[in-house]
Scaffold this motif. Structure first.
Motif, short mmCIF file in Angstrom:
data_model
loop_
_atom_site.label_atom_id
_atom_site.label_comp_id
_atom_site.label_asym_id
_atom_site.label_seq_id
_atom_site.Cartn_x
_atom_site.Cartn_y
_atom_site.Cartn_z
N ILE A 193 42.90 51.46 42.68
CA ILE A 193 41.02 51.16 43.03
C ILE A 193 41.46 50.68 43.87
N LEU A 194 42.72 50.42 44.86
CA LEU A 194 42.53 49.61 46.15
C LEU A 194 42.15 50.32 47.41
N LYS A 195 42.67 52.11 46.96
CA LYS A 195 42.31 52.92 47.55
C LYS A 195 40.53 53.16 47.63
N GLU A 196 39.75 52.98 46.33
CA GLU A 196 38.35 52.43 45.91
C GLU A 196 38.48 51.83 46.82
N TYR A 197 38.26 50.19 47.30
CA TYR A 197 38.12 49.49 48.12
C TYR A 197 38.32 49.99 49.53
N ILE A 198 39.02 50.90 49.86
CA ILE A 198 39.75 51.38 51.69
C ILE A 198 38.89 52.80 52.15
N ALA A 199 38.25 52.91 50.73
CA ALA A 199 38.00 54.98 51.79
C ALA A 199 37.20 55.46 50.00
N GLN A 200 37.21 55.37 49.49
CA GLN A 200 36.37 56.40 48.29
C GLN A 200 35.09 55.65 47.72
N LYS A 201 35.06 54.70 47.24
CA LYS A 201 34.04 53.90 46.98
C LYS A 201 34.30 54.04 45.80
N GLU A 202 34.34 53.88 45.08
CA GLU A 202 33.72 54.81 43.40
C GLU A 202 34.53 53.22 42.85
N PHE A 203 33.77 52.15 43.27
CA PHE A 203 34.64 50.73 42.33
C PHE A 203 33.39 49.99 42.09
N ILE A 204 34.22 49.08 40.70
CA ILE A 204 32.65 49.07 39.75
C ILE A 204 33.35 47.44 39.67
N PHE A 205 34.57 46.73 39.89
CA PHE A 205 34.27 45.34 39.97
C PHE A 205 34.69 44.98 40.46
N PRO A 206 34.74 43.33 41.18
CA PRO A 206 35.79 42.37 42.02
C PRO A 206 36.78 43.01 42.17
N PRO A 207 37.91 42.92 43.23
CA PRO A 207 39.32 42.72 43.06
C PRO A 207 40.41 42.71 42.53
N GLY A 208 39.76 40.92 41.99
CA GLY A 208 40.81 40.76 41.32
C GLY A 208 40.86 41.31 39.75
N PRO A 209 39.77 41.48 38.61
CA PRO A 209 39.83 42.15 37.76
C PRO A 209 40.12 43.60 38.14
N SER A 210 39.97 43.96 38.76
CA SER A 210 40.00 45.47 39.13
C SER A 210 41.76 45.77 38.92
N MET A 211 42.25 44.56 40.02
CA MET A 211 44.32 45.01 39.82
C MET A 211 44.48 44.21 38.43
N ARG A 212 43.61 43.57 37.78
CA ARG A 212 43.91 43.28 35.78
C ARG A 212 43.74 44.49 35.60
N LEU A 213 43.30 44.81 35.20
CA LEU A 213 42.96 46.57 34.38
C LEU A 213 44.03 47.19 35.08
N VAL A 214 44.65 47.39 36.50
CA VAL A 214 45.29 48.22 36.79
C VAL A 214 46.74 47.69 36.05
N THR A 215 47.11 46.36 36.14
CA THR A 215 48.40 46.08 35.59
C THR A 215 48.36 46.26 34.23
N ASP A 216 47.29 46.25 33.50
CA ASP A 216 47.32 46.07 31.91
C ASP A 216 48.33 47.25 32.15
N MET A 217 47.21 48.35 32.65
CA MET A 217 47.72 49.59 32.07
C MET A 217 49.16 50.19 32.60
N VAL A 218 49.66 49.72 33.94
CA VAL A 218 51.54 49.79 33.79
C VAL A 218 52.20 48.61 32.53
N GLU A 219 51.85 47.59 32.28
CA GLU A 219 52.51 47.38 31.41
C GLU A 219 52.29 47.94 29.67
#
Length: 553
Positions: A193-219
């Protein structure tokens, strides 16, 4: 020994004098695509190199020369071709075609509605359904997409980010329906998701909740899906947005370190998840710079994972990466020339030690690729693997003064960008302050200026133009596919137990509002009971809101 050194320096001075006396080509820049000055001749005097410290051996720290001792002498890279268009049925047919022609892994592109968390029957999806990827809105779509494809035998890569958790849940359920337990599923989902904010722009949610989703998947994957890569940390799109090689390297690695830090803050042991992190890089046209980029990336990742994040499992130090040839290098003018571009880029990826490779089709600057173009792109990889001999030597360019000097330079530039990002408060803060976005915009502007001034030559664009157009058959998506997809989705929704769906949506909202609750188990049960991708994302929009960035000029 002193006399040998003296003769070498004397010979170097003599060459420099002779070089200075020869006029150079006028009007062209002698820099890399990234804009870095290229030393006309690398020598032992121009590169600092300690073999054990900087190179080592393949499969040994710092992994500059490759992550495995035997590299391609033991096993070739996975040959992938991106596929995804129209409905799930059409893409399933393309998957089968590719597997029949020797592809060894599947790569799935999703359409824009799926990427942006919108169902196919939403008014916001009008005109975009199945256009640049496959339309997947429901579990039934995922079933059709992988119908007849044994998920226990293939490795699947899925390019989706903001809504990645939902796609992973759907894939998991389809696997279980095929009697393939989640712990046996193999593949990668992008999730960067961080790459989306930087370059591709296909984001939906703010960075905080988005990073939470990523971390949920990793866990979740660390505990439930040990063969699955939950993030493909992606420099590819950063490069496609116009970055330099050093920016691609630095921003990608810093994104990766940020994901590691969030997982550590969650309480995970670094060695419980780091072995399943993977990377995705661009293979651009500047042949030696690209090879050096991959070598520098492996070295930096291994060093930082060991020394900064305390990894002790050697697998956590291995940077395994997928590569795709540069879409941005393809031209619609004289598209058959793209065959040569792609072959050179693919060769750079192989000599750089990639574990997986996608070769672009020559017609992709015009439309989604045709079957003939895809087959030729796959054959390009097979020629490199079986006819060129480059796979017989492990890291054949290791020790080249030029390559080692480039590797060192890219590493130094990456660490300078790390320093600047840290001064801003880390990668999330830097993104919120538009630092990487601004750096990339400036690099892209410089490159375009060079092309328009005819200083940077692009064959068929500003030099060697042709008035004869190549006759290229392009793939056209049947507009009627959108109507059929909408009808199928609406029929799927009508056949659900509405009370169960409403209960699952309420559970999703409740769980999203609890910051320390892992959302993946709730998502799995929701998609199993028919909640669609758009319904899940709409639920999260109501809880978390959406993100709008400040434009960079």
């Amino acid at each position: 020994m002193a006399r040998v050194e003296e003769r070498r320096i004397s010979g170097l001075d003599a060459w420099r004098s002779r070089y200075a006396a020869v006029p150079l080509r006028d009007g062209e820049v002698f820099t890399s695509i990234s804009g870095a000055e290229v030393d006309p001749l690398a020598t032992p005097e121009s590169v600092s190199l300690d073999y054990e410290r900087d190179l080592g051996y393949p499969g040994s720290f710092p992994f500059t020369r490759g992550v495995y001792p035997s590299m391609y002498r033991g096993r070739l890279w996975t040959m992938r071709q991106f596929a995804g268009f129209g409905t799930a049925q059409e893409t399933n047919e393309r998957f089968r075609y590719l597997l029949e022609h020797g592809q060894t892994g599947l790569s799935c592109a999703f359409d824009m509605p799926a990427l942006m968390g919108v169902d196919s029957d939403s008014p916001r999806a009008m005109g975009e359904v199945g256009r640049e990827g496959v339309a997947v809105a429901s579990l039934e779509d995922m079933r059709v997409l992988f119908s007849g494809i044994p998920l226990g035998e293939v490795s699947t890569s899925m390019t989706i980010n903001s809504s990645a958790a939902i796609a992973l849940a759907m894939y998991l359920v389809v696997g279980e329906e095929q009697d393939v337990p989640r712990e046996r599923l193999r593949g990668t989902i992008q999730t960067d998701i961080l790459k989306e904010y930087i370059a591709q722009k296909e984001f939906i949610f703010p960075p905080g909740p988005s990073m939470r989703l990523v971390t949920d998947m990793v866990e979740f994957c660390a505990a439930e899906m040990p063969l699955w890569h939950p993030i493909s940390i992606s420099g590819y799109h950063i490069r496609e947005a116009g970055s330099t090689a050093a920016q691609e390297l630095a921003f990608t690695l810093k994104n990766g370190f940020t994901y590691v830090e969030w997982a550590l803050e969650r309480g995970l042991d670094v060695d419980s998840f780091a072995p399943r992190l993977s990377f995705f890089f661009n293979a651009h046209l500047d042949f030696f710079e690209e090879i050096a980029k991959y070598r520098a990336a492996r070295r930096i990742w291994a060093r930082e994972m060991r020394d900064t994040y305390g990894a002790r499992d050697e697998r956590s130090l291995l940077m395994r990466f997928h590569t795709q040839t540069a879409g941005v290098s393809l031209t619609w003018q004289q598209p058959l020339v793209n065959v040569a571009r792609t072959a050179i880029e693919a060769l750079a990826a192989v000599l750089g030690g990639t574990q997986s490779l996608h070769t672009n089709s020559y017609d992709e600057a015009l439309a989604l690729p045709t079957e003939d173009a895809v087959r030729l792109a796959l054959r390009t990889q097979q020629v490199i693997a079986h006819e060129t001999g480059v796979v017989n030597s492990i890291d054949p360019l290791g020790g080249s003064y030029h390559v080692e000097a480039l590797t060192n330079r890219l590493e130094e530039e990456a660490y300078e960008l790390f320093r600047r990002i840290d001064e801003l408060g880390g990668m999330v803060a830097a993104i919120e302050q538009n630092m990487p976005q601004r750096e990339i915009a400036e690099a892209a502007y410089r490159y375009q200026q060079e092309v328009e001034a005819d200083e940077r030559i692009v064959v068929g664009v500003n030099r060697y133009q042709s008035t004869d157009a190549d006759e290229i058959h392009i793939l056209r998506i049947d507009p009627d596919l959108e109507r059929k997809q909408i009808e199928r989705l609406q029929a799927f929704k009508a056949g659900r137990d509405s009370a169960v769906v409403e209960r699952r949506i309420a559970e999703l909202a409740e769980a999203a509002a609890v910051p320390d609750r892992n959302l993946m188990p709730v998502i799995v049960e929701a998609v199993r009971d028919g909640v669609t991708l758009g319904e899940i994302c709409d639920t999260w929009r109501a809880v978390w809101g959406t993100w709008r960035e400040q434009p960079v000029f």
